[in-house]
Design a protein around this motif. Structure first.
Motif, PDB file in Angstrom:
ATOM      1  N   GLY A  48      29.528  43.840   8.873  1.00 40.91           N
ATOM      2  CA  GLY A  48      29.341  42.579   9.579  1.00 40.91           C
ATOM      3  C   GLY A  48      30.008  42.559  10.949  1.00 40.91           C
TER       4      GLY A  48
ATOM      5  N   GLY B 181      28.263  38.007   3.504  1.00 43.89           N
ATOM      6  CA  GLY B 181      27.744  37.252   4.649  1.00 43.89           C
ATOM      7  C   GLY B 181      26.526  37.876   5.304  1.00 43.89           C
ATOM      8  N   VAL B 182      26.471  39.210   5.332  1.00 45.39           N
ATOM      9  CA  VAL B 182      25.371  39.870   6.038  1.00 45.39           C
ATOM     10  C   VAL B 182      24.037  39.641   5.335  1.00 45.39           C
TER      11      VAL B 182
ATOM     12  N   GLY C 178      32.512  41.614   6.237  1.00 46.43           N
ATOM     13  CA  GLY C 178      32.953  41.806   7.610  1.00 46.43           C
ATOM     14  C   GLY C 178      33.432  43.222   7.881  1.00 46.43           C
ATOM     15  N   GLN C 179      34.186  43.793   6.954  1.00 49.31           N
ATOM     16  CA  GLN C 179      34.705  45.118   7.272  1.00 49.31           C
ATOM     17  C   GLN C 179      34.276  46.186   6.277  1.00 49.31           C
ATOM     18  N   ASP C 180      33.796  45.783   5.128  1.00 51.91           N
ATOM     19  CA  ASP C 180      33.390  46.778   4.136  1.00 51.91           C
ATOM     20  C   ASP C 180      31.946  46.579   3.731  1.00 51.91           C
TER      21      ASP C 180
ATOM     22  N   GLY D 209      38.416  37.376   2.255  1.00 49.13           N
ATOM     23  CA  GLY D 209      37.816  38.549   2.879  1.00 49.13           C
ATOM     24  C   GLY D 209      38.451  38.825   4.224  1.00 49.13           C
ATOM     25  N   SER D 210      38.016  39.869   4.848  1.00 50.77           N
ATOM     26  CA  SER D 210      38.584  40.205   6.149  1.00 50.77           C
ATOM     27  C   SER D 210      38.126  39.201   7.186  1.00 50.77           C
ATOM     28  N   LEU D 211      36.961  38.607   6.942  1.00 45.21           N
ATOM     29  CA  LEU D 211      36.455  37.656   7.917  1.00 45.21           C
ATOM     30  C   LEU D 211      36.435  36.234   7.424  1.00 45.21           C
ATOM     31  N   SER D 212      35.943  36.066   6.199  1.00 48.56           N
ATOM     32  CA  SER D 212      35.849  34.696   5.713  1.00 48.56           C
ATOM     33  C   SER D 212      36.686  34.503   4.464  1.00 48.56           C
TER      34      SER D 212
ATOM     35  N   GLU E   2      28.470  41.810  14.590  1.00 50.60           N
ATOM     36  CA  GLU E   2      28.969  40.795  15.518  1.00 50.60           C
ATOM     37  C   GLU E   2      29.167  41.380  16.908  1.00 50.60           C
TER      38      GLU E   2
END
Ligand SMILES: Nc1ncnc2c1ncn2[C@@H]1O[C@H](COP(=O)(O)OP(=O)(O)OP(=O)(O)O)[C@@H](O)[C@H]1O
Ligand code: SF4
Ligand SMILES: [Mg+2]
Lengths: 347, 263, 402
Positions: free
Chosen positions: B131, B219-220, B103-105, B9-12, B135
């Protein structure tokens, strides 16, 4: 070197430009020119118009003998407005294009096309000649027929690279000459056998998608473009029906207004017909889904998306709506959406 | 036979190993960071070590997430939309509407009773309602992201943030703090704004959600406040969340690998 | 809901006017008449036509048709703060937020079935593409017959002929629906009223040019566009007369506002529709909007012998809908005639027609040394309003001017 006439809208009849002895040069919105158009006009404006204007402001254009503008939508009008600032020395003609189809509009547009033809001949100091125009129209119709044939092949089976090849032909007609495009089309070899490669058959429509590489990307993302409706594909190569009207300008007017028109043109007798047309073309081309690819800030399409969505939903045809700026640069962010869409459609 | 799913993912960067019975053997969630090739290797090593399995025992690797093309050893790449749907079907089989906020979508999916995606919608380019946005807001509120979910407890006002652009919202939050607005009220306002966005995304895929089970992954989904606010906005008693919502994409990927072999 | 709103407005204003029978109360009379129109539109028994902004309301009125442009509803919903619900409906159906919110509100109302059912629809291709597209949706959703007036952009003989012929066709279309032919006599009266109103408007605008100006920030707000709905009627003439009387009265009694006039402003295009205290802000700082771009008479008197040609000319020659060069020249002329110190361009979000030439307009004002403030605000959708930011910008601009 040939003398070029610039234009930006698919309602510009290329045969008139060529009859007057010029080469057509459709200014595509591809440029590394910095964004200055937003300053001269407004940032929230159609990216097509802005990029074309950026090219003008950066002088990223070949030598032009004149510009043909069509007031097809507010943004195009703004482009014509700004051109006076950007390139004050260009001779300009701005055509009034009616928004609805009816006999008064066709009369009016045929007068406008005639006015355009006269101006073009004058710009080239050529004597006005209906005969030359008719010749060019005949050639154009040959091209339209060849394009149609290629499209038919495309809608039947998947042939890798075929869609981008077609785009190259059309781009040649838009930026070079009908003759050359015709030659390319006639030499385009019929593919031997179709490839079954996990592609989902999809009909795509929208404003403009002119970069042949886009079609290669589509294939990479498992899309088999069965047919497309863009002002850089079928809407551009409009066949001119000369059989029903002896007046060539009237024939041009009715053909350009009636043949798969852009969302900016409406058939007043059938409000919402554009949605039906899209459903119909999707079905005819054996597509299993539809992808709409429109420009951000494009008013004519923005407002029609709800009805298009409704009409497709009614027919249970899956629909993916994408917004971008019609360049390769903006394609990357669409990959996940398009791939997920084809995963959803299956093969 | 063992199947590996990796979601970059963009974050994880998440990895899941499953066995022949689709049991989860091990999972890992790490930050993707700037060098995703390294993260991929690390995530893979984490799950292999945890499950005590050798690389050669892996029968198939399916990659998903926006970095899916970067996984060199993959057998196939599948989008996170299809994978999240597949993953949720495994853990909450009755799900018909799935919301994945990463994170981004943020995405909303409509699933048929068999768990196939029949329609989906995604947020536009900006980070609003994702997300990353949360943050940034956590930073503005000077709390940790993990504390944000409980921050709205006891809030009573019906404050809503009007700006949804990260930049504007951050300054709005700062000015709210400056005006002495309580932290919990701001947190609640934030959640409400995200909920409104998410709800409209859902509406794009399903006009009527009556009787459809709604679940959330990504994640959210760990953020209780947001989940509750979305449920409220959609007039739902509850939204189901899996125990480990961030690995649902990777899990789905692993299952797709399994199904490819067993079809 | 809307019917009740208009009904209450009619009652409330009538009461107020009755309490003050001697007063001029021009704006109240005007709002009263508009509320009556609103009531008629939302009552079920009239011949109703929803139209584009530049439709010939005088001609339609003379044929017994109650007509109005759809943007009026967008403005009403916004000013009564009931638009959000409709915005959301439109957006959920896939109508992007990049659109003009006048239309987004209308689109939502169409989708929610909350627009009064028209008998037919008359679209106009000017001023904007977006408006026409929304009219098409309207006709499509409500399954109503559609007549389109293509308004050419170039003012040429061919264009005038083309539009006049369309107007004649429109008359046939309307007659077919109402089963009433056009009465020459009624049209004559409507055009007479229109001419009388136009004459009064000119006088009103001339009074507004006085320095200090008798207008305040509210009195002529969005007047030019909306008054066209009434100009073909006796009520319209009376209202214009009332405005003229009011301004004259103010000049005679040296209206106290005038003494506070420190800065003279022009407002470009339409005002902000939802409650937003910009007028109060301007008041506090001694700034008066003495002219709005769309408050002007840009046409010749209607010739009753050539009604269609006159109306066609009037429709084509609205500077706002013409080439940028025409529009900018008009703005410059107004700037000089009204001796303004500065101009505010709200740059209404999503408007390609009005806002699309923001940069060229700024340049046009620069050429005549008039500063412009580009606000970048959505005049109809208040959901994304950054109030503080706008206030700061306006204040800074006024500080700069004074
Ligand atoms: N414990 C937690 N409490 C609250 N929120 C959390 C927690 N853990 C993660 N998050 C939220 O989840 C987000 C990351 O979600 P996820 O890991 O699904 O993203 P991703 O898959 O990398 O992103 P994308 O799918 O958009 O590419 C973070 O931005 C954060 O807001
Ligand atoms: S504001 Fe602009 S887009 Fe909206 S109705 Fe007016 S001209 Fe059309
Ligand atoms: Mg994710």
């Amino acid at each position: 070197m040939s003398k070029k006439i610039g234009f930006t809208c698919a309602y510009t009849p290329v045969p008139l430009i060529e009859a007057a002895g010029f080469s057509p040069f459709r200014i595509f919105p591809e440029s590394k020119a910095p964004d200055q158009a937003g300053h001269l006009l407004h940032d929230n404006l159609c990216p097509h118009v802005k990029k074309v204007l950026d090219r003008a402001l950066e002088d990223d254009l070949p030598e032009l003998e004149g510009m043909v503008f069509i007031n097809s939508c507010d943004s195009m009008r703004r482009l014509a407005d700004a051109w006076h600032e950007a390139r004050p020395d260009d001779p300009i003609v701005l055509l009034d294009l009616p928004s609805g189809i009816n006999s008064l509009s066709l009369d009016f547009l045929s007068k406008e096309y005639k006015r355009l033809a006269k101006i073009l001949f004058k710009w080239n100091s050529e004597p006005f000649s209906i005969k030359k125009i008719k010749n060019e129209v005949a050639k154009w119709n040959l091209l339209a027929a060849s394009v149609k044939k290629i499209e038919d092949t495309m809608s039947k089976d998947f042939f890798p690279g075929y869609a981008s090849g077609l785009q190259q032909i059309i781009n040649t007609a838009a930026t070079d000459s009908t003759d050359k495009a015709l030659l390319m089309a006639q030499n385009k070899i019929d593919p031997e056998k179709p490839v079954k490669d996990g592609q989902s058959p999809v009909f795509v429509f929208g404003n403009l998608l002119f970069d042949p590489k886009v079609y290669d990307l589509f294939e990479e993302w498992n899309v088999h473009v069965t047919a497309s409706d863009f002002c850089t594909t079928s809407r551009f190569v409009t066949p001119v029906d000369t059989a029903t009207d002896d007046n060539i300008f009237r024939a041009l007017a009715s053909s350009y207004m009636e043949q798969t028109p852009c969302a900016r043109t409406m058939d007043t007798a059938k409000p919402g017909d554009i949605a039906q047309k899209i459903v119909q073309r999707a079905k005819e081309s054996n597509a299993r889904g539809v992808i709409g690819f429109t420009l951000k800030f494009c008013d004519p399409y923005l407002a029609r998306i709800p009805m298009i969505r409704q009409a497709l939903q009614k027919e249970s045809i899956p629909f993916l709506m994408l917004e971008g700026d019609c360049t390769m640069g903006s394609m990357g962010q669409q990959q996940t959406r398009i791939e997920a869409f084809t995963e959803m459609l299956g093969v | 036979m063992i199947f590996l799913g990796i979601d970059i993912g963009s974050l994880s960067c998440d990895a899941v190993l499953i066995d022949e019975e689709k049991n989860i053997l091990a999972s890992s969630v790490i930050l993707t960071g700037a060098k995703n090739i390294e993260s991929i290797a690390r995530a893979k090593k984490n799950v292999l070590d945890a499950a005590g399995i050798m690389e050669k025992d892996i029968r198939s690797i399916i990659a998903t997430g926006y970095g899916r093309a970067r996984v060199k050893e993959k057998d196939a790449a599948v989008t996170e939309i299809t994978c999240h749907a597949k993953g949720i079907k495994h853990v909450i089989p009755e799900t018909r509407i799935l919301i994945d906020i990463g994170g981004q979508d943020s995405k909303a999916m409509l699933l048929d009773p068999d768990g196939n995606v029949v329609d989906f919608a995604m947020n536009d380019k900006c980070a609003a309602g994702t997300g990353r946005f949360l943050e940034a807001m956590a930073r503005a509120l000077e709390v940790d992201i993990t504390e944000l979910g409980d921050l709205d407890k006891g809030a009573t006002s019906d404050l809503v943030l009007s700006s949804m652009c990260t930049v504007f919202a951050e300054s709005e939050v700062i000015s709210l703090i400056a005006c002495g607005t309580e932290q919990k009220e701001i947190a609640k306002g934030l959640n409400r704004s995200i909920a409104a966005r998410t709800h409209s995304l859902v509406k794009r895929v399903a006009g009527n959600i009556d009787g459809l089970t709604v679940s959330m992954s990504g994640g959210v989904a760990r953020n209780k406040g947001v989940v509750k606010a979305i449920a409220q906005s959609m007039n739902l008693e509850k939204i189901n969340t899996p125990e480990t919502p961030d690995i649902i994409g990777a899990l789905g990927a692993a299952i797709i690998g399994f199904e490819k072999i067993h079809r | 809901m809307m019917y009740d709103h208009f009904d209450n407005a009619v009652k409330g204003i009538t009461d107020k006017l009755n309490q003050d029978p001697e007063g001029i109360n021009a704006r109240k009379k005007y709002v009263l008449e508009l509320s009556r129109l609103g009531k008629k539109l939302y009552s079920k028994d009239e011949n109703i036509a929803w139209c584009g902004v530049t439709a010939p309301f005088d001609l339609l009125g003379s044929m017994g048709v109650t007509s109005c442009f759809v943007e009026f509803v967008g403005a009403m919903l916004s000013s009564t703060q009931t638009a959000d619900y409709f915005f959301e409906e439109a957006e959920d159906s896939g109508f992007a937020t990049d659109s003009c919110a006048y239309h987004r509100a209308v689109m939502g109302a169409v989708l929610k079935n909350a627009m009064p059912r028209p008998d037919f629809i008359i679209g106009t291709s000017s001023p904007c593409t977006a408006g026409l597209a929304v009219m098409e949706n309207f006709a499509h959703q409500y399954k109503k017959d559609f007549f389109l007036l293509n308004v050419p952009q170039n003012y040429t003989q061919d264009a005038i002929k083309y539009l006049s012929a369309q107007l004649e066709e429109m008359v046939r279309f309307v007659s077919d629906h109402t089963k009433r032919p056009l009465s020459k006599q009624k049209l004559g009266i409507a055009l007479e009223n229109f001419n009388a109103s136009s004459q009064l408007l000119k006088e009103i605008y001339d009074l507004a040019k006085t320095k200090p100006s008798p207008v305040d920030n509210n009195i002529l707000k969005d007047f030019g566009t909306v008054i066209t709905l009434l100009m073909g009627t006796q009520e319209g003439v009376d209202i214009c007369q009332a405005f003229k009387d009011e301004l004259n009265h103010r000049i005679k009694t040296s209206f106290n506002h005038a003494s506070k006039e420190k800065i003279r402003l022009m407002w470009i295009q339409n005002r902000i529709q939802y409650p937003f205290p910009i007028n109060e802000m301007l008041d506090d700082l001694g700034a008066v909007i003495v002219v709005d771009e769309l408050n002007d008479v840009t046409w010749e008197p209607m010739d009753p012998d050539k009604p269609f040609e006159s109306i066609a000319k009037r429709m084509i020659s609205i500077p706002f809908s013409m080439d940028a060069s025409e529009r900018i020249k008009h703005l410059q002329d107004l700037a000089v005639a009204y001796r303004i110190d500065g101009a505010i361009n709200p740059c209404h979000w999503g408007c390609r027609q009005g806002t699309g030439i923001r940069g060229l307009i700024s340049k046009g004002f620069k050429d005549i040394n008039v500063p412009v403030l580009n606000l970048e605000i959505d005049c109809v959708d208040s959901r994304n309003l950054a109030k503080g930011q706008i206030e700061t910008r306006v204040e800074a601009f006024l500080e700069m001017l004074s």
